[in-house]
Write a protein that holds these residues in place. Structure first.
Motif, PDB file in Angstrom:
ATOM      1  N   ASP A  13       0.766  -1.243   0.003  1.00 31.67           N
ATOM      2  CA  ASP A  13      -0.054  -0.113   0.053  1.00 31.67           C
ATOM      3  C   ASP A  13       0.861   1.296   0.097  1.00 31.67           C
ATOM      4  O   ASP A  13       0.635   2.244  -0.768  1.00 31.67           O
ATOM      5  CB  ASP A  13      -0.909  -0.108   1.057  1.00 31.67           C
ATOM      6  N   LEU A  27      -5.616   5.775  -4.070  1.00 31.44           N
ATOM      7  CA  LEU A  27      -5.653   4.400  -4.100  1.00 31.44           C
ATOM      8  C   LEU A  27      -6.932   3.859  -3.575  1.00 31.44           C
ATOM      9  O   LEU A  27      -7.686   2.791  -4.007  1.00 31.44           O
ATOM     10  CB  LEU A  27      -4.596   3.971  -3.135  1.00 31.44           C
ATOM     11  N   MET A  28      -7.541   4.658  -2.607  1.00 31.25           N
ATOM     12  CA  MET A  28      -8.960   4.310  -2.284  1.00 31.25           C
ATOM     13  C   MET A  28     -10.180   4.362  -3.274  1.00 31.25           C
ATOM     14  O   MET A  28     -11.174   3.320  -3.145  1.00 31.25           O
ATOM     15  CB  MET A  28      -9.253   5.153  -0.674  1.00 31.25           C
ATOM     16  N   ASN A  59     -11.430   0.624   5.495  1.00 31.12           N
ATOM     17  CA  ASN A  59     -12.233   0.067   4.762  1.00 31.12           C
ATOM     18  C   ASN A  59     -13.811   0.803   4.921  1.00 31.12           C
ATOM     19  O   ASN A  59     -14.430   0.755   3.759  1.00 31.12           O
ATOM     20  CB  ASN A  59     -12.751  -1.406   5.829  1.00 31.12           C
ATOM     21  N   GLY A  60     -14.205   1.485   5.880  1.00 36.49           N
ATOM     22  CA  GLY A  60     -15.263   2.501   5.698  1.00 36.49           C
ATOM     23  C   GLY A  60     -15.256   3.393   4.566  1.00 36.49           C
ATOM     24  O   GLY A  60     -16.285   3.635   4.105  1.00 36.49           O
ATOM     25  N   SER A  85     -15.316   4.474  16.673  1.00 34.32           N
ATOM     26  CA  SER A  85     -14.151   5.186  17.082  1.00 34.32           C
ATOM     27  C   SER A  85     -14.013   6.543  16.856  1.00 34.32           C
ATOM     28  O   SER A  85     -14.727   7.160  16.034  1.00 34.32           O
ATOM     29  CB  SER A  85     -12.815   4.396  16.743  1.00 34.32           C
ATOM     30  N   PHE A 131     -15.357  -3.200   8.956  1.00 33.70           N
ATOM     31  CA  PHE A 131     -13.946  -3.495   9.568  1.00 33.70           C
ATOM     32  C   PHE A 131     -13.303  -4.190   8.170  1.00 33.70           C
ATOM     33  O   PHE A 131     -13.765  -5.149   7.750  1.00 33.70           O
ATOM     34  CB  PHE A 131     -13.755  -4.337  10.660  1.00 33.70           C
ATOM     35  N   LEU A 135      -8.977  -4.586  11.549  1.00 38.46           N
ATOM     36  CA  LEU A 135      -9.412  -5.008  12.935  1.00 38.46           C
ATOM     37  C   LEU A 135      -8.245  -5.684  13.762  1.00 38.46           C
ATOM     38  O   LEU A 135      -7.659  -6.590  13.600  1.00 38.46           O
ATOM     39  CB  LEU A 135     -10.574  -6.062  12.891  1.00 38.46           C
ATOM     40  N   ARG A 137      -8.989  -5.741  17.487  1.00 40.43           N
ATOM     41  CA  ARG A 137      -9.686  -6.275  18.826  1.00 40.43           C
ATOM     42  C   ARG A 137     -11.148  -6.712  18.488  1.00 40.43           C
ATOM     43  O   ARG A 137     -11.848  -6.073  17.387  1.00 40.43           O
ATOM     44  CB  ARG A 137      -9.603  -5.215  20.013  1.00 40.43           C
ATOM     45  N   ALA A 138     -11.745  -7.453  19.347  1.00 37.97           N
ATOM     46  CA  ALA A 138     -13.253  -8.002  18.956  1.00 37.97           C
ATOM     47  C   ALA A 138     -14.058  -6.499  19.204  1.00 37.97           C
ATOM     48  O   ALA A 138     -13.962  -5.514  19.888  1.00 37.97           O
ATOM     49  CB  ALA A 138     -13.606  -8.941  20.079  1.00 37.97           C
ATOM     50  N   PRO A 139     -15.031  -6.689  18.168  1.00 32.76           N
ATOM     51  CA  PRO A 139     -15.925  -5.343  18.066  1.00 32.76           C
ATOM     52  C   PRO A 139     -16.795  -5.510  19.366  1.00 32.76           C
ATOM     53  O   PRO A 139     -16.977  -6.258  20.033  1.00 32.76           O
ATOM     54  CB  PRO A 139     -17.064  -5.707  16.683  1.00 32.76           C
ATOM     55  N   ASP A 161     -13.137  -6.427   0.953  1.00 34.32           N
ATOM     56  CA  ASP A 161     -11.831  -6.987   1.461  1.00 34.32           C
ATOM     57  C   ASP A 161     -11.936  -8.063   2.270  1.00 34.32           C
ATOM     58  O   ASP A 161     -11.347  -9.081   2.019  1.00 34.32           O
ATOM     59  CB  ASP A 161     -10.962  -5.888   2.012  1.00 34.32           C
ATOM     60  N   LEU A 213      -1.513  -2.894  -6.951  1.00 38.01           N
ATOM     61  CA  LEU A 213      -0.562  -2.660  -5.815  1.00 38.01           C
ATOM     62  C   LEU A 213       0.845  -2.883  -6.421  1.00 38.01           C
ATOM     63  O   LEU A 213       0.906  -3.753  -7.215  1.00 38.01           O
ATOM     64  CB  LEU A 213      -1.036  -3.322  -4.668  1.00 38.01           C
TER      65      LEU A 213
HETATM   66  N1  LIG Z   1      -3.485  -1.497   0.350  1.00 43.88           N
HETATM   67  C1  LIG Z   1      -4.744  -2.117   0.468  1.00 43.88           C
HETATM   68  O1  LIG Z   1      -5.172  -3.155   0.147  1.00 43.88           O
HETATM   69  C2  LIG Z   1      -5.732  -0.896   0.469  1.00 43.88           C
HETATM   70  C3  LIG Z   1      -6.761  -1.045   1.632  1.00 43.88           C
HETATM   71  N2  LIG Z   1      -7.905  -0.123   1.605  1.00 43.88           N
HETATM   72  C4  LIG Z   1      -8.920  -0.386   2.773  1.00 43.88           C
HETATM   73  O2  LIG Z   1      -8.336  -0.358   4.022  1.00 43.88           O
HETATM   74  C5  LIG Z   1      -8.773  -1.429   4.916  1.00 43.88           C
HETATM   75  C6  LIG Z   1      -7.878  -1.214   5.932  1.00 43.88           C
HETATM   76  O3  LIG Z   1      -8.167  -0.032   6.648  1.00 43.88           O
HETATM   77  P1  LIG Z   1      -7.616   0.417   8.205  1.00 43.88           P
HETATM   78  O4  LIG Z   1      -6.308   0.122   8.419  1.00 43.88           O
HETATM   79  O5  LIG Z   1      -7.899   1.759   8.088  1.00 43.88           O
HETATM   80  O6  LIG Z   1      -8.380  -0.553   8.861  1.00 43.88           O
HETATM   81  P2  LIG Z   1     -10.046  -0.961   9.236  1.00 43.88           P
HETATM   82  O7  LIG Z   1     -10.774  -0.173   8.196  1.00 43.88           O
HETATM   83  O8  LIG Z   1     -10.256  -2.201   8.815  1.00 43.88           O
HETATM   84  O9  LIG Z   1     -10.441  -0.815  10.726  1.00 43.88           O
HETATM   85  C7  LIG Z   1     -10.559   0.649  11.392  1.00 43.88           C
HETATM   86  C8  LIG Z   1      -9.504   1.020  12.275  1.00 43.88           C
HETATM   87  O10 LIG Z   1     -10.222   0.920  13.520  1.00 43.88           O
HETATM   88  C9  LIG Z   1      -9.283   0.393  14.675  1.00 43.88           C
HETATM   89  N3  LIG Z   1     -10.094  -0.619  15.196  1.00 43.88           N
HETATM   90  C10 LIG Z   1      -9.460  -2.080  15.119  1.00 43.88           C
HETATM   91  N4  LIG Z   1     -10.616  -2.888  15.761  1.00 43.88           N
HETATM   92  C11 LIG Z   1     -11.455  -2.168  16.178  1.00 43.88           C
HETATM   93  C12 LIG Z   1     -12.584  -2.416  17.191  1.00 43.88           C
HETATM   94  N5  LIG Z   1     -12.731  -3.576  17.555  1.00 43.88           N
HETATM   95  N6  LIG Z   1     -13.011  -1.156  17.723  1.00 43.88           N
HETATM   96  C13 LIG Z   1     -12.827  -0.289  17.254  1.00 43.88           C
HETATM   97  N7  LIG Z   1     -11.846   0.337  16.547  1.00 43.88           N
HETATM   98  C14 LIG Z   1     -11.061  -0.737  16.079  1.00 43.88           C
HETATM   99  C15 LIG Z   1      -8.075   0.281  14.076  1.00 43.88           C
HETATM  100  O11 LIG Z   1      -7.359   1.525  14.165  1.00 43.88           O
HETATM  101  C16 LIG Z   1      -8.175   0.052  12.569  1.00 43.88           C
HETATM  102  O12 LIG Z   1      -7.260   0.732  11.856  1.00 43.88           O
HETATM  103  C17 LIG Z   1      -8.522  -2.501   3.831  1.00 43.88           C
HETATM  104  O13 LIG Z   1      -9.308  -3.558   4.416  1.00 43.88           O
HETATM  105  C18 LIG Z   1      -9.149  -2.058   2.571  1.00 43.88           C
HETATM  106  O14 LIG Z   1     -10.593  -1.981   2.725  1.00 43.88           O
HETATM  107  C19 LIG Z   1      -8.057   0.616   0.543  1.00 43.88           C
HETATM  108  O15 LIG Z   1      -8.769   1.658   1.052  1.00 43.88           O
HETATM  109  C20 LIG Z   1      -7.018   0.631  -0.525  1.00 43.88           C
HETATM  110  C21 LIG Z   1      -5.901   0.121  -0.573  1.00 43.88           C
END
Ligand SMILES: NC(=O)C1=CN([C@@H]2O[C@H](COP(=O)(O)OP(=O)(O)OC[C@H]3O[C@@H](n4cnc5c(N)ncnc54)[C@H](O)[C@@H]3O)[C@@H](O)[C@H]2O)[C@@H](O)CC1
Ligand SMILES: [K+]
Length: 515
Positions: A13, A27-28, A59-60, A85, A131, A135, A137-139, A161, A213
């Motif tokens: 990434d 990229l997103m 992811n959101g 969060s 997520f 992720l 920790r557990a939601p 994803d 990528l």
């Molecule tokens: N390189 C790639 O493959 C790309 C990834 N992208 C997206 O980015 C995602 C990953 O994004 P993030 O790293 O932001 O992570 P997520 O969006 O999967 O998770 C959100 C964030 O919440 C926090 N968190 C984790 N567990 C939690 C819980 N139980 N309760 C509350 N907060 C929690 C963490 O800080 C985590 O980074 C990928 O799965 C994909 O969908 C895409 O946007 C583009 C490129």
């Protein structure tokens, strides 16, 4: 196809953004666009209601891009923000503004307002972008409740994803909420958890979307695992030579069988010949002699002095490889014979069934197994060998450590059998539930032994043998159905499995069954 780890995906990434000179938000946009195109290609403007659930990480953010692109094409979209969060990712916030600029006001869930759960119909579509790989920790309680509500709607759930609630490198605790996806669109590479029994159940099928990528980086790293499909299997195939003879393809010996279990040796020996070994000899108790000579005239038979079980292991030939344990039993004399055999044997082994059990009951014997031998335990036999595990990930870690310590090839059987060697994982793509039938494992042992006999390295024989075995089973079920498939049927279709390697180019990964 390579399966990458969380760290590798994160690095890819970062390098993509750097080397392609794009922003993270571009990229997103690319990732979201791929999902939109997938949906649009199938829905073709259909008026179905699409509920997009977005977390507040990247992811959101992907979910918001998908929702915006769907709205721009006039789909019937409703966006929900799962505000789990206060730390929202910058690209999430950017895309939230873009949605608001379109005069769409997402419904926010943050747990302390006691919101009503959204009304979703069976015929609606849900996009799960709560997520992704982040992720850790557990939601929490209310997020879990919302996720369970999504699961209970019966609507088609498309996970972005990965199904929300699954972790990249551990297995959710019992009771921890996970989205039950109908289909998952994974960016760039499948996740290892799609193939493990405890986590693979959360997506009925999956597909990868190429988001371009950094290819250079991904090509040059050692992936977390390799997914073995036709192209990988074909790359292992060793063509037969025109000027060859039976000696070219090796002499394989099977040591096994006991009263009532001669059939196991028959299946292994036949599968070995069918997968291309030059010569096959079986060493078995006397009661097996007529049976094998009659049922399989292509094989030679040596007999033990004992009528019903093996009591000494002695033979006057130099096999290229020995398959041992099938139908062996654990009579005291047999255990002693096996121990004595290990003391003097240096021929590579393929070890199955009771030979594995004898090994696990006498762990000191493992040191006597020649390096690079192949062990083919089913889950119970594996547990006896490496001890219990708390989840699938720990099982793989323990398996890796065991294989490395003893320099052995470990075949961890399952819906997706995983071959472990030298800290590498090879995840098989073929096979089906019809193959859960008596003797199927004996056939696999025979195939792997047959491949080693012909000159395949033990690890390649294990990886290729597992693929062929599953492919033969897959071709067989298309003729027999699941229930009527027998181990003998797998052997009958081995030829078709070889031929299939050279058949039309592999169909795109679309619509793969997972688990
Ligand atoms: N390189 C790639 O493959 C790309 C990834 N992208 C997206 O980015 C995602 C990953 O994004 P993030 O790293 O932001 O992570 P997520 O969006 O999967 O998770 C959100 C964030 O919440 C926090 N968190 C984790 N567990 C939690 C819980 N139980 N309760 C509350 N907060 C929690 C963490 O800080 C985590 O980074 C990928 O799965 C994909 O969908 C895409 O946007 C583009 C490129
Ligand atoms: K998701």
């Amino acid at each position: 196809m390579n399966i990458f780890s969380l760290e590798q995906i994160r690095e890819a990434d970062r390098l993509t953004i750097l080397n392609q000179n794009i922003s993270s938000d571009e990229l997103m946009e690319r990732a979201g666009a791929r999902v939109f195109e997938w949906l649009h290609g199938r829905l073709q403007g259909n008026a179905v209601r699409i509920h997009v659930f977005c977390g507040v990480g990247n992811n959101g953010g992907d979910g918001l891009v998908i929702a915006r692109l769907l709205m721009e094409s006039e789909y019937n979209v409703k966006v929900y923000i799962v505000d789990f969060s206060e730390k929202r990712s910058p690209d999430f916030l950017l895309n939230l503004d873009r949605i608001k600029n379109m005069k769409h006001w997402p419904e926010h869930f943050n747990g302390d307002k006691g919101e009503e759960l959204p009304d979703i119909k069976r015929e609606d579509i849900i996009v799960d972008a709560i997520f992704g790989v982040g992720l850790n920790r557990a939601p929490s309680g209310w997020v879990g409740k919302l996720m369970e509500h999504i699961n209970a709607t019966g609507a088609f759930v498309l996970s972005v994803d990965m199904p929300s609630g699954l972790f990249m490198n551990t297995v959710p605790e019992k009771g921890s909420p996970v989205i039950q996806a109908a289909h998952t669109l994974a960016f760039q590479s499948p996740k290892l958890v799609f193939f493990l029994p405890g986590t693979g159940i959360y997506t009925s099928s999956w597909e990868i979307l190429d988001i371009d990528l950094d290819k250079e980086y991904l090509r040059n790293i050692q992936p977390e695992a390799v997914f073995i499909e036709k192209s990988e299997a074909l790359s292992l195939y060793i063509p037969r030579k025109k000027f060859s003879h039976k000696g070219t393809y090796g002499h394989a010996l099977f040591i096994g069988g006991s009263y009532g279990k001669i059939g196991a040796v028959y299946l292994s020996a036949k599968a070995c010949l069918t997968s291309g070994a030059g010569l096959v000899t079986t060493y078995m108790p006397r009661c097996g002699y007529s049976i094998l000579q009659t049922a399989l005239p292509e094989a030679m038979v040596l007999t033990d002095a004992n009528e019903e079980h093996i009591s000494t292991i002695a033979f006057d030939l130099e096999p290229k490889v020995i398959g041992i344990g099938i139908g062996l039993g654990k009579h005291r004399a047999t255990v002693d014979a096996f121990k004595a055999f290990l003391q003097k044997n240096s021929t590579p082994l393929v070890i199955d069934a009771d030979a594995l059990n004898i090994l696990s009951e006498n762990p000191e014997l493992v040191q006597r197994v020649p390096a690079k031998s192949v062990l083919t335990p089913h889950p119970k036999e594996l547990e006896r060998l490496i001890g219990t595990w708390k989840d699938d990930m720990e099982k793989l870690e323990k398996g890796k450590a065991f294989a490395k310590e003893h320099d052995l090839v470990l075949v961890v059987k399952g819906a997706h059998t995983i071959v472990i060697y030298n800290e590498k994982l090879y995840v098989n793509s073929t096979g089906n539930p019809g193959m859960a039938t008596g003797g199927s494992g004996d056939v696999l042992t025979g195939m792997i032994t047959g491949l080693i006999s012909q000159g395949y390295t033990p690890v390649n024989a294990a990886v290729f043998g597992v693929y062929l075995h599953g492919k033969a089973g897959d071709i067989a079920v298309s003729n027999t159905g699941y229930e009527a498939l027998t181990a003998g049927g797998i052997i009958d279709y081995t030829g078709d499995a070889f031929l299939d390697l050279f058949a039309r180019p592999e169909h795109q990964e679309a619509g793969q069954e997972a688990g």
